[in-house]
Design a protein around this motif. Structure first.
Motif, PDB file in Angstrom:
ATOM      1  N   LEU A   1       0.830  -1.207   0.000  1.00  0.00           N
ATOM      2  CA  LEU A   1       0.000   0.000   0.000  1.00  0.00           C
ATOM      3  C   LEU A   1       0.864   1.257   0.000  1.00  0.00           C
ATOM      4  O   LEU A   1       0.564   2.216  -0.721  1.00  0.00           O
ATOM      5  N   ARG A   2       1.931   1.260   0.768  1.00  0.00           N
ATOM      6  CA  ARG A   2       2.815   2.428   0.795  1.00  0.00           C
ATOM      7  C   ARG A   2       3.377   2.719  -0.589  1.00  0.00           C
ATOM      8  O   ARG A   2       3.387   3.875  -1.045  1.00  0.00           O
ATOM      9  N   ASP A   3       3.821   1.684  -1.281  1.00  0.00           N
ATOM     10  CA  ASP A   3       4.387   1.874  -2.617  1.00  0.00           C
ATOM     11  C   ASP A   3       3.339   2.399  -3.596  1.00  0.00           C
ATOM     12  O   ASP A   3       3.629   3.291  -4.410  1.00  0.00           O
ATOM     13  N   ILE A   4       2.130   1.860  -3.533  1.00  0.00           N
ATOM     14  CA  ILE A   4       1.055   2.307  -4.432  1.00  0.00           C
ATOM     15  C   ILE A   4       0.734   3.778  -4.175  1.00  0.00           C
ATOM     16  O   ILE A   4       0.580   4.576  -5.111  1.00  0.00           O
ATOM     17  N   LEU A   5       0.621   4.142  -2.919  1.00  0.00           N
ATOM     18  CA  LEU A   5       0.298   5.520  -2.564  1.00  0.00           C
ATOM     19  C   LEU A   5       1.399   6.486  -2.985  1.00  0.00           C
ATOM     20  O   LEU A   5       1.131   7.554  -3.551  1.00  0.00           O
ATOM     21  N   GLN A   6       2.626   6.129  -2.722  1.00  0.00           N
ATOM     22  CA  GLN A   6       3.732   7.019  -3.073  1.00  0.00           C
ATOM     23  C   GLN A   6       3.867   7.173  -4.579  1.00  0.00           C
ATOM     24  O   GLN A   6       4.143   8.275  -5.074  1.00  0.00           O
ATOM     25  N   THR A   7       3.628   6.114  -5.306  1.00  0.00           N
ATOM     26  CA  THR A   7       3.654   6.192  -6.768  1.00  0.00           C
ATOM     27  C   THR A   7       2.570   7.135  -7.275  1.00  0.00           C
ATOM     28  O   THR A   7       2.749   7.834  -8.284  1.00  0.00           O
ATOM     29  N   ALA A   8       1.435   7.174  -6.564  1.00  0.00           N
ATOM     30  CA  ALA A   8       0.318   8.037  -6.949  1.00  0.00           C
ATOM     31  C   ALA A   8       0.491   9.468  -6.443  1.00  0.00           C
ATOM     32  O   ALA A   8      -0.383  10.306  -6.672  1.00  0.00           O
ATOM     33  N   GLY A   9       1.600   9.751  -5.775  1.00  0.00           N
ATOM     34  CA  GLY A   9       1.881  11.111  -5.331  1.00  0.00           C
ATOM     35  C   GLY A   9       1.437  11.440  -3.928  1.00  0.00           C
ATOM     36  O   GLY A   9       1.422  12.622  -3.535  1.00  0.00           O
ATOM     37  N   PHE A  10       1.089  10.431  -3.119  1.00  0.00           N
ATOM     38  CA  PHE A  10       0.661  10.674  -1.742  1.00  0.00           C
ATOM     39  C   PHE A  10       1.884  10.758  -0.810  1.00  0.00           C
ATOM     40  O   PHE A  10       2.878  10.056  -1.009  1.00  0.00           O
ATOM     41  N   ARG A  11       1.762  11.576   0.202  1.00  0.00           N
ATOM     42  CA  ARG A  11       2.706  11.579   1.313  1.00  0.00           C
ATOM     43  C   ARG A  11       2.179  10.582   2.341  1.00  0.00           C
ATOM     44  O   ARG A  11       1.005  10.638   2.718  1.00  0.00           O
ATOM     45  N   VAL A  12       3.020   9.688   2.800  1.00  0.00           N
ATOM     46  CA  VAL A  12       2.565   8.556   3.609  1.00  0.00           C
ATOM     47  C   VAL A  12       3.249   8.563   4.977  1.00  0.00           C
ATOM     48  O   VAL A  12       4.475   8.704   5.071  1.00  0.00           O
ATOM     49  N   CYS A  13       2.445   8.420   6.028  1.00  0.00           N
ATOM     50  CA  CYS A  13       2.955   8.252   7.390  1.00  0.00           C
ATOM     51  C   CYS A  13       2.474   6.907   7.919  1.00  0.00           C
ATOM     52  O   CYS A  13       1.284   6.583   7.810  1.00  0.00           O
ATOM     53  N   VAL A  14       3.383   6.129   8.484  1.00  0.00           N
ATOM     54  CA  VAL A  14       3.062   4.796   8.989  1.00  0.00           C
ATOM     55  C   VAL A  14       3.501   4.686  10.450  1.00  0.00           C
ATOM     56  O   VAL A  14       4.526   5.262  10.843  1.00  0.00           O
ATOM     57  N   ALA A  15       2.733   3.968  11.250  1.00  0.00           N
ATOM     58  CA  ALA A  15       3.107   3.736  12.647  1.00  0.00           C
ATOM     59  C   ALA A  15       2.625   2.357  13.068  1.00  0.00           C
ATOM     60  O   ALA A  15       1.647   1.832  12.533  1.00  0.00           O
ATOM     61  N   LYS A  16       3.309   1.782  14.033  1.00  0.00           N
ATOM     62  CA  LYS A  16       2.904   0.493  14.583  1.00  0.00           C
ATOM     63  C   LYS A  16       1.745   0.693  15.561  1.00  0.00           C
ATOM     64  O   LYS A  16       1.661   1.703  16.268  1.00  0.00           O
ATOM     65  N   SER A  17       0.851  -0.306  15.602  1.00  0.00           N
ATOM     66  CA  SER A  17      -0.302  -0.236  16.521  1.00  0.00           C
ATOM     67  C   SER A  17      -0.592  -1.623  17.085  1.00  0.00           C
ATOM     68  O   SER A  17      -1.662  -2.193  16.853  1.00  0.00           O
ATOM     69  N   PRO A  18       0.350  -2.191  17.828  1.00  0.00           N
ATOM     70  CA  PRO A  18       0.169  -3.570  18.305  1.00  0.00           C
ATOM     71  C   PRO A  18      -0.866  -3.688  19.416  1.00  0.00           C
ATOM     72  O   PRO A  18      -1.011  -2.792  20.248  1.00  0.00           O
ATOM     73  N   TRP A  19      -1.593  -4.806  19.377  1.00  0.00           N
ATOM     74  CA  TRP A  19      -2.343  -5.183  20.567  1.00  0.00           C
ATOM     75  C   TRP A  19      -1.338  -5.565  21.636  1.00  0.00           C
ATOM     76  O   TRP A  19      -0.417  -6.347  21.392  1.00  0.00           O
ATOM     77  N   ARG A  20      -1.517  -5.064  22.851  1.00  0.00           N
ATOM     78  CA  ARG A  20      -0.752  -5.501  24.020  1.00  0.00           C
ATOM     79  C   ARG A  20      -1.761  -6.026  25.024  1.00  0.00           C
ATOM     80  O   ARG A  20      -2.425  -5.261  25.710  1.00  0.00           O
ATOM     81  N   LEU A  21      -1.874  -7.342  25.054  1.00  0.00           N
ATOM     82  CA  LEU A  21      -2.942  -7.987  25.803  1.00  0.00           C
ATOM     83  C   LEU A  21      -2.421  -8.611  27.090  1.00  0.00           C
ATOM     84  O   LEU A  21      -1.280  -9.056  27.162  1.00  0.00           O
ATOM     85  N   GLY A  22      -3.282  -8.626  28.100  1.00  0.00           N
ATOM     86  CA  GLY A  22      -2.942  -9.237  29.379  1.00  0.00           C
ATOM     87  C   GLY A  22      -4.147  -9.931  29.972  1.00  0.00           C
ATOM     88  O   GLY A  22      -5.078 -10.311  29.260  1.00  0.00           O
ATOM     89  N   ALA A  23      -4.161 -10.052  31.284  1.00  0.00           N
ATOM     90  CA  ALA A  23      -5.236 -10.774  31.953  1.00  0.00           C
ATOM     91  C   ALA A  23      -6.604 -10.147  31.699  1.00  0.00           C
ATOM     92  O   ALA A  23      -7.609 -10.856  31.620  1.00  0.00           O
ATOM     93  N   CYS A  24      -6.653  -8.831  31.562  1.00  0.00           N
ATOM     94  CA  CYS A  24      -7.934  -8.156  31.335  1.00  0.00           C
ATOM     95  C   CYS A  24      -8.513  -8.479  29.960  1.00  0.00           C
ATOM     96  O   CYS A  24      -9.711  -8.272  29.721  1.00  0.00           O
ATOM     97  N   GLU A  25      -7.675  -8.951  29.058  1.00  0.00           N
ATOM     98  CA  GLU A  25      -8.119  -9.304  27.702  1.00  0.00           C
ATOM     99  C   GLU A  25      -8.082 -10.813  27.475  1.00  0.00           C
ATOM    100  O   GLU A  25      -7.910 -11.289  26.357  1.00  0.00           O
TER     101      GLU A  25
END
Length: 260
Positions: free
Chosen positions: A184-208
């Protein structure tokens, strides 16, 4: 693509909201709010409307177009936001959405979707984002990584098999699974988009713990369906993981905001 169970979507929502990258959510919010009085947001694969809730309170200022192929989920989303959000529900084939959906959009959103789609789907979607100033915000796409506090000798093999299953056709053509971010990043950048990406991991414990149990069972079933592993190994892993479902677990995801 078949619909998701409402119970599963509700079970994961708290973990999803905690995992979303705050910086990218803020960028997407600021972009939408800069659109003036009437801001149109298209949410693909809306489920029960979790993306609306992730953007609260800003989302109450926007006009939402919720798109899903599951009329049951659309009805649930509408009922949960009756009176507090401006929304229109659109039943449509997600694998081939009408270009007209995006003609007035200031922002297009999708949550936990783009790891399930093909490269050709993403190419068509990006090509559809022709309106000047239309941004794309996507969150909680699986990146192929799972880490548990208590190791099992089959962890890596199970995850590898699960990732192979993720590459199967989910109704959009051959799914990208864990490699979706780079494509997706490559497709967007080829189309002229500025792209920002970040990690968003689940961090699960006893409550989950219940979310972990559901995730573990689904992961094991998918891994077994590939035929890459001995069934006894999969069941031993499933049993061990369910017995430790109240311990720590991290499941990798990524978020992205793109603007041309």
């Amino acid at each position: 693509m078949s619909g998701f169970d409402t119970r599963w979507l509700d079970l994961r929502e708290k973990a999803d909201h905690a995992a979303r990258d705050a910086g990218l959510l803020e960028k997407a919010t600021a972009h939408a709010d800069a659109g003036g009085q009437t801001v149109s947001v298209v949410d693909l694969g809306c489920g029960t409307g979790s993306t609306i809730r992730a953007f609260l309170p800003a989302s109450t200022r926007w006009q939402w177009h919720l798109v899903d192929n599951d009329t049951r989920l659309l009805a649930e989303a509408a009922s949960r936001h009756n009176g507090n959000v401006h929304l229109t529900c659109i039943q449509a084939d997600l694998s081939d959405p009408s270009l007209a959906l995006f003609s007035q959009a200031r922002l297009v959103t999708a949550s936990a979707l783009f790891d399930l789609v093909s490269a050709s789907f993403l190419q068509r979607l990006v090509t559809s984002l022709e309106k000047p100033g239309c941004g794309l915000y996507t969150a909680l796409n699986y990146d192929g990584h799972c880490i548990w506090e208590h190791a099992h000798e089959a962890d890596a093999r199970i995850v590898t098999a699960f990732n192979a299953h993720q590459r199967r056709d989910k109704g959009f053509g051959p799914a990208l699974g864990p490699v979706a971010e780079g494509v997706l990043r490559d497709i967007l950048q080829t189309a002229g988009f500025r792209v920002c990406v970040a990690k968003s991991p689940w961090r699960l414990g006893a409550c989950e713990a219940e979310l972990q149990r559901q995730f573990i069972s689904g992961l094991a079933t998918a891994a077994a369906e590939t035929g890459l592993l001995d069934q006894a190994l999969v069941e031993d892993w499933r049993s061990y993981r369910l017995d430790h479902a109240d311990s720590a677990c991290e499941v990798g995801h990524w978020d992205m905001f793109a603007l041309r």
